[in-house]
Design a protein around this motif. Structure first.
Motif, PDB file in Angstrom:
ATOM      1  N   LEU A 272       0.837  -1.207   0.000  1.00 48.44           N
ATOM      2  CA  LEU A 272       0.000   0.000   0.000  1.00 48.44           C
ATOM      3  C   LEU A 272       0.866   1.249   0.000  1.00 48.44           C
ATOM      4  CD1 LEU A 272      -2.970  -0.535   2.460  1.00 48.44           C
ATOM      5  CD2 LEU A 272      -3.061   0.222   0.107  1.00 48.44           C
ATOM      6  N   ALA A 273       1.896   1.230   0.847  1.00 49.90           N
ATOM      7  CA  ALA A 273       2.785   2.387   0.934  1.00 49.90           C
ATOM      8  C   ALA A 273       3.419   2.665  -0.418  1.00 49.90           C
ATOM      9  CB  ALA A 273       3.852   2.138   1.992  1.00 49.90           C
TER      10      ALA A 273
ATOM     11  N   LEU B  44       2.235   1.822  -3.355  1.00 55.37           N
ATOM     12  CA  LEU B  44       1.205   2.344  -4.264  1.00 55.37           C
ATOM     13  C   LEU B  44       0.989   3.828  -4.015  1.00 55.37           C
ATOM     14  CD1 LEU B  44      -1.588  -0.359  -4.477  1.00 55.37           C
ATOM     15  CD2 LEU B  44       0.233   0.168  -6.085  1.00 55.37           C
ATOM     16  N   ILE B  45       0.911   4.203  -2.717  1.00 58.55           N
ATOM     17  CA  ILE B  45       0.688   5.617  -2.408  1.00 58.55           C
ATOM     18  C   ILE B  45       1.875   6.445  -2.876  1.00 58.55           C
ATOM     19  CG2 ILE B  45       0.422   7.295  -0.554  1.00 58.55           C
ATOM     20  CD1 ILE B  45      -1.023   5.155   1.035  1.00 58.55           C
ATOM     21  N   ALA B  46       3.077   5.958  -2.560  1.00 61.24           N
ATOM     22  CA  ALA B  46       4.279   6.731  -2.890  1.00 61.24           C
ATOM     23  C   ALA B  46       4.406   6.897  -4.394  1.00 61.24           C
ATOM     24  CB  ALA B  46       5.514   6.026  -2.344  1.00 61.24           C
ATOM     25  N   ASN B  47       3.936   5.905  -5.143  1.00 62.69           N
ATOM     26  CA  ASN B  47       4.118   5.981  -6.574  1.00 62.69           C
ATOM     27  C   ASN B  47       2.831   6.376  -7.283  1.00 62.69           C
ATOM     28  OD1 ASN B  47       5.844   5.949  -8.605  1.00 62.69           O
ATOM     29  ND2 ASN B  47       5.933   3.740  -8.867  1.00 62.69           N
ATOM     30  N   GLY B  48       1.890   6.918  -6.518  1.00 61.69           N
ATOM     31  CA  GLY B  48       0.579   7.231  -7.055  1.00 61.69           C
ATOM     32  C   GLY B  48       0.660   8.037  -8.338  1.00 61.69           C
ATOM     33  N   GLY B  49       0.001   7.528  -9.381  1.00 61.04           N
ATOM     34  CA  GLY B  49      -0.036   8.252 -10.637  1.00 61.04           C
ATOM     35  C   GLY B  49       1.318   8.340 -11.307  1.00 61.04           C
TER      36      GLY B  49
ATOM     37  N   LEU C 283      -1.061  -0.664  10.201  1.00 64.53           N
ATOM     38  CA  LEU C 283      -0.452   0.316   9.301  1.00 64.53           C
ATOM     39  C   LEU C 283       0.010   1.515  10.116  1.00 64.53           C
ATOM     40  CD1 LEU C 283      -2.666   0.642   6.127  1.00 64.53           C
ATOM     41  CD2 LEU C 283      -0.488  -0.487   6.397  1.00 64.53           C
TER      42      LEU C 283
ATOM     43  N   ILE D 154       2.080   7.197   6.741  1.00 64.98           N
ATOM     44  CA  ILE D 154       1.255   7.198   5.533  1.00 64.98           C
ATOM     45  C   ILE D 154       0.681   8.586   5.277  1.00 64.98           C
ATOM     46  CG2 ILE D 154      -0.929   6.340   4.603  1.00 64.98           C
ATOM     47  CD1 ILE D 154      -0.133   3.624   5.529  1.00 64.98           C
TER      48      ILE D 154
ATOM     49  N   MET E 199       3.284  10.620   3.724  1.00 67.22           N
ATOM     50  CA  MET E 199       3.453  10.387   2.289  1.00 67.22           C
ATOM     51  C   MET E 199       2.363  11.081   1.483  1.00 67.22           C
ATOM     52  SD  MET E 199       4.998   6.717   1.498  1.00 67.22           S
ATOM     53  CE  MET E 199       3.500   5.855   1.742  1.00 67.22           C
ATOM     54  N   VAL E 200       1.138  10.980   1.978  1.00 71.58           N
ATOM     55  CA  VAL E 200       0.034  11.637   1.265  1.00 71.58           C
ATOM     56  C   VAL E 200       0.288  13.134   1.206  1.00 71.58           C
ATOM     57  CG1 VAL E 200      -2.412  12.183   1.355  1.00 71.58           C
ATOM     58  CG2 VAL E 200      -1.649   9.868   1.819  1.00 71.58           C
TER      59      VAL E 200
ATOM     60  N   PHE F 299       3.320  13.711  -1.307  1.00 74.62           N
ATOM     61  CA  PHE F 299       3.228  13.371  -2.725  1.00 74.62           C
ATOM     62  C   PHE F 299       1.948  13.878  -3.377  1.00 74.62           C
ATOM     63  CE2 PHE F 299       5.915   9.607  -1.298  1.00 74.62           C
ATOM     64  CZ  PHE F 299       7.073  10.298  -1.544  1.00 74.62           C
ATOM     65  N   TYR F 300       0.904  14.136  -2.604  1.00 81.53           N
ATOM     66  CA  TYR F 300      -0.352  14.542  -3.227  1.00 81.53           C
ATOM     67  C   TYR F 300      -0.716  15.970  -2.875  1.00 81.53           C
ATOM     68  CZ  TYR F 300      -0.674   9.627  -4.243  1.00 81.53           C
ATOM     69  OH  TYR F 300      -0.405   8.381  -4.704  1.00 81.53           O
TER      70      TYR F 300
END
Lengths: 377, 446
Positions: free
Chosen positions: A46-47, A49-54, B286, B291, B294-295, B298-299
């Motif tokens: 999951l991490a 996927l999030i880190a490489n999102g898009g 988790l 997390i 990271m959000v 990166f977002y």
């Protein structure tokens, strides 16, 4: 009377089963260990996927490769003789080779599993900006250096918290309704604030106002000569962060544990033990603490999950050179590999904490030992 | 309705609940006040602070009310503008377009501490010939100190404190100290009326020159200022609605969805239950904060995106297990059987029969969760992942921490947001604890 009969009735088969209790504990541990491992794998995936999102990180890495290649070409004297077109072609082919070498041309789903394996083995290549103290760029070396301080701080804090919590809770359940008891109940809501928050106040009082203890860090600069003085210095730097950890949780944990103790001390078998004339200590140890321990350990696991979450900021506030502070430094420098690997490390640490507590749980819970009840839910 | 008034009657018997409720009501009033007095766009603009927003406030000033506790009174900022009060300026026409405008900026200074900075802001209107201004400083004991001779552009900032020639003239003393100190006892302020005389000379018809003097104090406003001269009150005020909204929305959102999931898991049973329980096991381990980090990186750092992720991850956790065990009991009760008998669908049974039964347990649950989320926002901000535009309590703490507030002795900078955080957190936690005891009678005796 009924109580005695049932315990006697149960004790005979229990003895027969004793030989297999070790096997049961092993089986339980194995099952829990596997579940936790699967959990970590899913969490890390999951991490990633999030880190490489898009494909964001991929774009960034491709951009870096192109920049690096064009810089190399621009600095190379021999390139002066090539025409612009030839140079472009050379640049493109070099970028192509490096992209393939890093595997960036394959579909993301394929690579994500490779990343997953690399993530799980912490083989995350080199950091973009951060260096380890020994000067290495390898994420693994950087993390390795920071792991020990984090483990030292958190393990000390958690152990002290557990034992002080249990003894305070026992003390309170003995003095149910006393002033101290009421005080702890009244203080229980303060545990809604995380450890770093109390850390700020502790720094304000003991470092800024009184000047007794250092503002932060792990060791005096320059470090003392002998090993003994060094450990003393580390101990001195640990007082405030550990204290912050304890203050942030001790009231609510000892409040809830005291409630468990009180529930279990009102059982009939405790009255029976009192009637037999056993000492308070023996009653507490054999009849109150033992049945309560599984519940306490389960609730302690939840407390620890929150404590680990707060560790990042706690280390930041106290400038403790652990993984939390590394995370914060990586955030400020936008060092992607380091950030992803700290997520992995924290997933491992959390799972490990829960796993250790599970082993202890299986050792103290008679249901696991005797196979009497199901697994915990 | 009867149940609700009953709860209130019981709540009144818990002093901590009354205190908690009072705190929450006060916080809500403060939040509304903040939203009404400083609209969103203004708050964002104030906190981003362009060049001209915080010109006349001092750097790192302590709150003004501290003067009540000090034996030596500290100065607040003094601002004198000729544009506000035309009587400060006397204009004499010398003919041929040339005229003088003498500006006399006079103020009483009766403090024991020195100012932190001195600055003169000059504005002029002209076509081609710049006006000229000569300034001198007159102390209460009659000393005259020439300060500067300037040719003024449309906007001119003359920071007296940074004039190195003036420092030399004052014998090496910083101007904000040298201009106020007693020559015989340099550590002491000469109290009385100070004057800044600015003699302007304009060379064109219709050309004007105006001056304003700012004597930056050591204290400012209700809450003091930060390293970028921003008034901390703005962030303290605006942090309130942000913290309340974040905490409440996250707590309500996650506990409502948790409950619905638990109800669905119990009602449908079988593989739905299995999947939900397995997901729960994964999410519980988790690492939430990494997390979120990271959000945020990166977002998007927008507080609303983070809020969504927090709710999403907050759905799972220990809560779902306890709701599950409650629903297991509810599922067996007779009225569910009756509902099934008359042919009610799954949705109807879950939403109309199962969930309402558990709502009383839900309320203390989410009230106690609010502080955790309020602190989570602060935690993210302290890590430098706060909302990029909104002023929040956590961002104040972050600024204070990165600028070494504790090390440098700016305690107010840390204590103000920290106390608001703890007050808000305690308010919800105390109310939640009391509600928990009312709704869970099993705990009441203990």
């Amino acid at each position: 009377m009924q109580n005695i009969e049932t315990t006697q009735g149960r004790s005979v088969p229990a003895r027969k089963r004793k030989s297999s209790s070790l096997g049961r504990i092993l089986k339980y541990t194995l099952v829990r260990g596997t579940t936790l491992l699967i959990t970590v794998v899913i969490g890390v995936y999951l991490a990633i996927l999030i880190a490489n999102g898009g494909g964001y990180v991929d774009e960034m890495r491709k951009g870096q490769i192109r920049e690096q290649v064009s810089l190399e070409l621009a600095g190379n004297q021999e390139m002066q003789f090539l025409t612009l077109k030839e140079r472009r072609e050379l640049e493109d082919s070099m970028v192509q080779i490096r992209t393939e070498k890093l595997g960036l041309d394959r579909p993301f789903m394929v690579r994500s599993f490779e990343y997953l394996w690399n993530g799980l083995t912490l083989n995350l290549g080199s950091a973009e900006y951060l260096l380890s103290d020994s000067g290495s760029r390898q994420v693994r070396n950087i993390l390795g250096e920071r792991l020990a301080p984090t483990l030292l701080l958190m393990a000390t804090g958690q152990l002290v918290l557990f034992f002080s919590g249990v003894s305070l809770a026992l003390f309170l359940s003995r003095r149910y309704g006393s002033f101290l008891d009421k005080f702890v109940i009244a203080m229980a809501p303060t545990s809604s604030a995380p450890a770093w928050f109390y850390g700020i106040f502790l720094i304000l009082i003991f470092a800024a106002l009184l000047g007794w203890l250092p503002f932060g860090g792990m060791i005096d600069a320059p470090p003392p000569q002998t090993a003994f003085l060094r450990s003393l210095s580390i101990l001195k730097h640990m007082i405030l962060p550990v204290l912050a950890l304890i203050i942030s949780s001790v009231f609510s944990t000892s409040y809830s544990w005291r409630t468990f103790f009180l529930i279990y001390s009102s059982e009939d078998y405790v009255d029976m033990a009192k009637a037999k004339g056993l000492s308070d200590r023996a009653i507490e140890r054999r009849y109150v603490l033992r049945p309560t321990l599984p519940t306490i350990i389960t609730s302690f696991a939840l407390t620890l999950i929150t404590l680990w979450t707060g560790a990042i900021v706690l280390e930041t506030v106290f400038a403790w050179p652990g993984i939390g502070r590394l995370t914060q430094q990586a955030i400020n420098l936008f060092d992607t590999p380091v950030i992803v690997s700290t997520v992995v490390i924290y997933a491992y640490l959390l799972a490990l904490t829960v796993f250790l507590l599970d082993i202890i749980y299986s050792l103290v819970d008679p249901r696991v030992k005797l196979g009497g009840g199901g697994t915990r839910s | 309705m009867k149940g609700l008034s009953n709860v209130f009657r019981q709540l009144r018997t818990y002093p901590s609940a009354v205190a908690g409720l009072t705190i929450i009501v006060l916080m809500v009033i403060l939040a509304i006040y903040a939203l009404v007095t400083i609209p969103y766009s203004e708050a964002v603009q104030l906190w981003r602070g362009g060049d001209n927003v915080w010109l006349e406030t001092p750097r790192n000033a302590r709150p003004a009310w501290l003067n009540y506790f000090y034996k030596d009174k500290m100065p607040e900022t003094i601002v004198l503008r000729t544009t506000d009060d035309p009587s400060l300026k006397t204009t004499v026409d010398l003919g041929g377009g040339v005229s003088t405008s003498d500006m006399l900026l006079e103020f009483d200074y009766n403090y024991d501490g020195f100012p932190t900075e001195l600055a003169v802001f000059l504005t002029a209107e002209y076509d081609s010939a710049r006006p000229n201004v000569t300034m001198k400083w007159i102390t209460p004991d009659g000393r005259e100190i020439p300060i500067a001779d300037l040719s003024v552009r449309a906007q001119e900032t003359y920071r007296i404190s940074q004039d190195t020639r003036l420092v030399r003239r004052l014998g090496g003393a910083q101007p904000e100290i040298g201009l106020f100190a007693d020559p015989t006892n340099p550590g002491k302020v000469v109290k009385g009326t100070y004057q800044l005389v600015a003699e302007g000379l304009v060379f064109e018809e219709g050309s004007t020159v105006d001056a304003s003097l700012v004597v930056y104090g050591q204290l400012h406003g209700l809450a003091g200022t930060d390293h970028r001269r921003r008034d901390i009150t703005v962030a303290l005020l605006w942090g309130t609605p942000v913290a309340l909204a974040f905490g409440l929305v996250a707590a309500v959102g996650s506990s409502l969805t948790t409950m619905m999931l638990a109800a669905a898991a119990v009602w449908f049973g079988g593989w739905v239950d299995w999947v939900i329980r397995r997901i729960n096991e994964v999410v519980m381990i988790l690492p939430l904060l990494p997390i979120l980090i990271m959000v945020g990186l990166f977002y998007s750092r927008s507080i609303w995106v983070i809020l969504g992720v927090v709710i999403l991850l907050g759905i799972f956790g220990s809560g779902i297990l306890s709701y599950r065990s409650m629903f297991l009991q509810v599922k067996e009760s007779g009225y569910i059987e009756a509902a099934r008998a008359y042919g009610a669908g799954s949705g109807r049974i879950i939403f109309r029969y199962m969930i309402p039964k558990i709502v009383p347990v839900l309320i203390p649950g989410f009230v106690t969760q609010v502080p955790a989320y309020v602190f989570l926002e602060a935690t993210l901000s302290v890590l430098g992942l706060g909302d990029p535009v909104l002023p929040t309590w956590g961002k104040l703490l972050n600024d204070a921490h990165t600028n070494g507030a504790l090390f440098n002795g700016y305690f107010y900078w840390v204590l103000e947001p920290a106390s608001l955080l703890i007050i808000a957190g305690l308010g919800f936690a105390m109310l939640g604890f009391a509600l928990d005891r009312i709704f869970n009678p099993r705990l009441r005796g203990l």
